[in-house]
Design an enzyme around this catalytic site. Structure first.
Site, mmCIF file in Angstrom:
data_model
loop_
_atom_site.group_PDB
_atom_site.id
_atom_site.type_symbol
_atom_site.label_atom_id
_atom_site.label_comp_id
_atom_site.label_asym_id
_atom_site.label_seq_id
_atom_site.Cartn_x
_atom_site.Cartn_y
_atom_site.Cartn_z
ATOM 1 N N ASP A 191 -13.973 11.838 14.456
ATOM 2 C CA ASP A 191 -13.396 10.737 13.679
ATOM 3 C C ASP A 191 -14.078 9.441 14.107
ATOM 4 O O ASP A 191 -13.925 8.993 15.245
ATOM 5 C CB ASP A 191 -11.890 10.690 13.977
ATOM 6 C CG ASP A 191 -11.151 9.753 13.030
ATOM 7 O OD1 ASP A 191 -11.801 8.951 12.337
ATOM 8 O OD2 ASP A 191 -9.905 9.833 13.011
ATOM 9 N N LEU A 192 -14.864 8.841 13.230
ATOM 10 C CA LEU A 192 -15.594 7.631 13.588
ATOM 11 C C LEU A 192 -14.649 6.442 13.733
ATOM 12 O O LEU A 192 -13.670 6.325 12.996
ATOM 13 C CB LEU A 192 -16.652 7.327 12.514
ATOM 14 C CG LEU A 192 -18.009 8.001 12.698
ATOM 15 C CD1 LEU A 192 -17.887 9.401 13.235
ATOM 16 C CD2 LEU A 192 -18.801 7.993 11.414
ATOM 17 N N ASP A 230 -15.516 9.394 6.926
ATOM 18 C CA ASP A 230 -15.619 9.139 8.370
ATOM 19 C C ASP A 230 -15.037 10.233 9.254
ATOM 20 O O ASP A 230 -14.891 10.028 10.449
ATOM 21 C CB ASP A 230 -14.973 7.794 8.707
ATOM 22 C CG ASP A 230 -13.487 7.783 8.401
ATOM 23 O OD1 ASP A 230 -13.023 8.672 7.671
ATOM 24 O OD2 ASP A 230 -12.793 6.882 8.886
ATOM 25 N N GLU A 231 -14.698 11.390 8.684
ATOM 26 C CA GLU A 231 -14.159 12.467 9.507
ATOM 27 C C GLU A 231 -14.853 13.781 9.170
ATOM 28 O O GLU A 231 -15.211 14.033 8.021
ATOM 29 C CB GLU A 231 -12.646 12.620 9.281
ATOM 30 C CG GLU A 231 -11.847 11.414 9.727
ATOM 31 C CD GLU A 231 -10.352 11.606 9.524
ATOM 32 O OE1 GLU A 231 -9.891 12.764 9.468
ATOM 33 O OE2 GLU A 231 -9.658 10.583 9.412
#
Length: 482
Positions: free
Chosen positions: A64-65, A156-157
């Site tokens: 997860d960013l 983003d995941e």
DNA sequence: TGGGGTTAT
DNA sequence: ATAACCC
């Protein structure tokens, strides 16, 4: 529990095994074990702990960013680093960096409220997702180098199934190396690690791979993020958020009940959305424990058997859904929202803009969409999120022109979209739209869809000159398989 | 609430 | 075509 008699027998027969392998049961510890065993009972009744038979336990990582859009903006413009930064879409701050969060800015905060809270806040416009999308796929591709089984969730995941990779590493490990195995990053609940427990060993190796992934993301792309390692997607996702920016956490099986019980409401469970949470609330279910202990029969009647069984399993931390490789996208869409759009001319202009961007994207992808869809949102005080759509097949003569000069196709495609529009909206009556969106989907590799079928040989444009010409052009720069 | 995505019915 | 879910 009479209905669970059979399961309870399984529990009793496996209890000695379970206790013998329980890392909390050391000689110098005694009195608190009853409490721990209640958690174990729940898990065993629902077949989570299955030492023999059944599918092998998996090792899943969720990556997860951290504040992804803000990170991309700071890479584009390094002067923004160190300053409180928000990414703006229309009048919303959709995300912000940690400097801004320290000063009270929240995700999806109104721009006015954010500026009030934090007057020094720097804002950049993030309505064009191009750079975010490109960076997002770079991350997925980097993770695919570790293992090809990568599932995207938003931009983003990512989930990665590490089971095979962990097995391979364990086979190559010497016995003296095994006794020196250590975790990388945090262990959820600060749980004691038992190096005699194969499940612990495998998750530790998973934690080491997770660290390598995060290091690769930072060294090759300049991005930081969190990771969670656990035995399924639900738990991996929940545990990845425990230590928050740029850290990682592994969940050992004995702490899975602690993790899901740490949620304050069923709505926090991934898979239970707004609507289901409302319906659960109407049944008096608000905590995870409420959902665990609610009658399965009644829940099935209220929500349908599919949703009921799935979410009740989730409430026990069970999730057998596989990590499904996302591959290339299933659809391309562009949308724009606005206060008011009420004339056909305005609609046509907006549609032309959306379509032009889409055609560029589709051209780069190399595949061809066979379906086009127009989506609108009408102004209304209630039900703000409801949308309507119309779709139709893209005529084959347009599909064939798609890769080359987009100028030839834009006019006929806008004509199609305007027909779809007039099918939804009576243009002789006043109308008020707040969103327009165009979606190209049903993507197929080149124009070989009819290859091998009767149609293929009966369609002159496919079986003769046009096809061979298209082929030789496409072979030069396409990424398609042969 | 933006600007995207997915799957199930 | 819509409705639910995810970010």
């Amino acid at each position: 529990n009479p209905g669970k008699k059979k399961s309870f027998c399984i529990l009793l027969s496996q209890l000695p095994f379970f206790l013998k392998n329980c890392p909390l049961l050391r000689d110098d510890q005694q009195p608190e074990y009853i409490y721990f065993c209640f958690f174990a009972c729940d898990a065993l009744l629902h077949d989570q702990v299955v030492p023999e038979g059944g599918p092998p336990a998996r090792v899943i990582v969720h990556v997860d960013l951290d504040c992804f859009y803000a990170q991309v903006e700071m890479i584009s413009n390094p002067e923004l680093k160190g300053k409180p930064l928000g990414v703006q879409q229309k009048y919303l701050v959709v995300t912000c960096n940690y400097e801004a969060r320290k000063l009270g800015v929240k995700k999806l905060m109104n721009v006015r409220d954010a500026k009030e809270k934090c007057p020094q806040l720097v804002l950049v416009n993030g309505e064009d997702l191009t750079r975010y999308r490109e960076m997002s796929y770079k991350v997925t591709e980097l993770l695919e180098e570790f293992s090809p089984v990568v599932e995207r969730l938003g931009f983003d995941e990512n989930f990665v199934d590490l089971t095979e990779m962990v097995e391979k590493r364990l086979q190559q490990l010497q016995s003296d190396e095994l006794s020196a195995l250590t975790v990388s990053g945090h262990v959820y609940n600060n749980q004691y690690i038992n190096l005699h427990d194969i499940l612990h060993i495998r998750l530790l190796v998973g934690s080491q791979i997770a660290t390598e992934m995060r290091e690769a993301m930072y060294n090759q792309l300049g991005l930081t993020g969190c990771a969670g390692v656990a035995s399924n997607k639900l738990l991996a996702k929940l545990v990845s958020g425990v230590f928050k920016p740029n850290q990682q956490t592994v969940l050992l099986p004995e702490s899975s009940q602690v993790l899901i019980q740490s949620l304050n409401h069923v709505k926090e469970m991934p898979g239970i959305g707004y609507k289901t949470a409302k319906r659960l609330e109407a049944l008096g279910i608000s905590s995870v424990h409420d959902l665990q202990t609610f009658s399965s029969k009644i829940l099935e009647k209220e929500l349908g058997i599919s949703v009921a069984q799935r979410i009740q399993k989730l409430s026990f931390g069970e999730d057998n859904s596989p990590v499904t490789p996302s591959g290339p996208p299933q659809s391309f869409s562009e949308e724009d929202s606005f206060k008011k759009c009420s004339s056909e001319v305005e609609v046509k202009n907006k549609i032309e803009e959306l379509l032009a961007s889409l055609l560029n994207r589709v051209c780069q992808d190399g595949r061809k969409p066979h379906t086009i869809r127009l989506i609108i949102r009408r102004y209304s005080s209630e039900n703000h999120c409801s949308r309507e759509s119309r779709q139709c097949p893209i005529p084959s003569h347009i599909i064939q022109k798609l890769g080359t000069g987009n100028c030839d196709v834009i006019t006929p495609m806008v004509d199609i979209l305007m027909k779809l529009f007039r099918n939804m909206v009576n243009v002789k009556m006043p109308f008020h739209l707040t969103l327009l969106s165009v979606c190209l989907c049903n993507l197929k590799a080149l124009n070989t869809s009819k290859k091998g079928t009767i149609d293929y040989y009966l369609t002159p444009s496919l079986s003769t000159t046009s096809r061979s010409g298209k082929r030789s052009f496409k072979m030069k720069d396409s990424h398609m398989e042969d």
